[in-house]
Design an enzyme around this catalytic site. Structure first.
Site, short mmCIF file in Angstrom:
data_model
loop_
_atom_site.label_atom_id
_atom_site.label_comp_id
_atom_site.label_asym_id
_atom_site.label_seq_id
_atom_site.Cartn_x
_atom_site.Cartn_y
_atom_site.Cartn_z
N ASP A 117 0.63 -1.29 -0.04
CA ASP A 117 0.16 -0.08 0.10
C ASP A 117 0.83 1.27 0.07
O ASP A 117 1.64 1.55 -0.84
CB ASP A 117 -0.76 -0.01 1.22
CG ASP A 117 -2.08 0.87 1.19
OD1 ASP A 117 -3.18 1.04 0.45
OD2 ASP A 117 -2.04 2.16 1.88
N TYR A 224 -2.13 11.63 1.87
CA TYR A 224 -2.88 11.69 0.48
C TYR A 224 -3.22 13.29 0.04
O TYR A 224 -3.12 13.54 -1.24
CB TYR A 224 -4.54 11.05 0.65
CG TYR A 224 -4.46 9.44 0.66
CD1 TYR A 224 -4.56 8.91 -0.35
CD2 TYR A 224 -4.43 9.07 2.22
CE1 TYR A 224 -4.30 7.38 -0.04
CE2 TYR A 224 -4.35 7.75 2.35
CZ TYR A 224 -4.37 6.69 1.20
OH TYR A 224 -4.37 5.66 1.42
N HIS A 281 -7.07 -6.80 -0.36
CA HIS A 281 -6.17 -5.60 -0.61
C HIS A 281 -5.20 -6.03 0.57
O HIS A 281 -4.05 -5.81 0.43
CB HIS A 281 -6.65 -4.36 -0.32
CG HIS A 281 -5.55 -3.09 -0.10
ND1 HIS A 281 -4.97 -2.59 -1.36
CD2 HIS A 281 -5.01 -2.57 0.84
CE1 HIS A 281 -4.35 -1.60 -0.97
NE2 HIS A 281 -4.16 -1.46 0.44
#
Length: 302
Positions: A117, A224, A281
């Site tokens: 990730d 982010y 994930h």
């Protein structure tokens, strides 16, 4: 001032958690010594959002058994690692330099980088920039920047990436993730995994507790924000990676479409792709035995 670690490994696990001073920050690092050899080859394991170094607890013993010295740091802002307050401090130039600083602090002669990730976003760029020599690269469930840029222009990926745009809002994402008595983070793993039994209440409690630390949620979301607002802090050049690279991909990823793996060989000359059907994930926690078997086969003894 002393720090409290994010989790306490089982006494018989061989894992210890300590603090490592680098040029700029103090990192909380889960560590394991090799079962044989000199420990000159470092396996540096980088976690993702909203994880911790705890996410590598299943892989660390395998890596140590193969002769690697294993470090799994909490990335900046996570757990008990230092937490800069400014969003700019979470841009890729800072994050890739953190990896270089950890490698320097380790004193290792060889390094294999293993990442998932957000750790994988950082690791792709670190390998592209060649900030320090790497022996091998292992990436889990994050595409190389080349296919990622292509797929972000496609609706099938854009609709899965909605949260990245939501995270650009001020304060609201932190409120959203901090709801329900601070249990949102831990519950996220259980709700989006294929093997929810691997994310029971004790596992969730580790993640919830870390996310509840002052400033932790803002730091996690700032990754982010900085990715979109400070995307010019590194120059990736032609995006090529010239070391042996393994991609492990859980096919039931709710956030990243499987098409993101296609075409990676255009930029990665020595690529091995292992797809895991029926795995989410959170691949190394969702299917630890399958992931460990792949690592055991692909990684040479240190």
């Amino acid at each position: 001032m002393s720090k409290t670690t994010s989790w306490t490994p089982d006494s018989d696990s061989g894992i210890k958690v300590d603090f490592v001073e680098t040029r700029g920050l103090t990192f909380e690092v889960a560590q394991m010594e090799p079962q044989s050899g000199e420990g000159d080859h470092l396996a540096l394991c980088l976690h993702g959002f909203p994880e911790l170094n705890y996410s590598w607890r299943h892989q660390m013993p395998l890596l140590a058994a193969k002769g690697y010295r294993v470090w799994a740091p909490n990335l900046r802002g996570y757990g008990a690692t230092d937490r800069p307050g400014e969003m700019r401090e979470y841009a890729l130039d800072r994050l890739t330099q953190d990896v270089a600083d950890l490698i320097d602090a380790s004193g290792a002669k060889s390094v294999t980088l293993i990442a998932h990730d957000w750790g994988a976003i950082i690791s792709w760029m670190f390998a592209i920039l060649k900030l320090r020599p790497l022996t091998r690269l292992v990436i889990m469930n994050v595409p190389h920047p080349g296919p990622a840029r292509r797929e972000m222009r496609n609706w099938r990926q854009m609709k899965k990436s909605w949260y990245m745009f939501f995270f650009q809002l001020p304060r609201v994402p932190e409120w959203f993730l901090g709801r329900k008595g601070g249990t949102v983070i831990g519950g996220l793993f259980e709700r989006t995994s294929c093997n929810p039994q691997n994310f029971g209440k004790p596992v969730q409690a580790v993640y919830n507790s870390a996310a509840a630390r002052p400033g932790a949620l803002k730091a996690m979301v700032d990754y982010y924000r900085a990715l979109m607002r400070h995307d010019d802090t590194v120059d990736p050049g032609d995006l090529t990676v010239d070391i042996p690279t393994l991609m492990v991909w859980g096919e039931e990823d709710v956030a990243i479409d499987i098409h993101c793996t296609q075409g990676t060989e255009q930029w990665v000359s020595d690529l091995t792709l292992k797809r895991l059907p029926g795995v989410s994930h959170w691949v190394q926690q969702d299917a630890p035995d399958e992931v460990n078997a792949i690592l055991a086969d692909w990684l040479p003894a240190a």
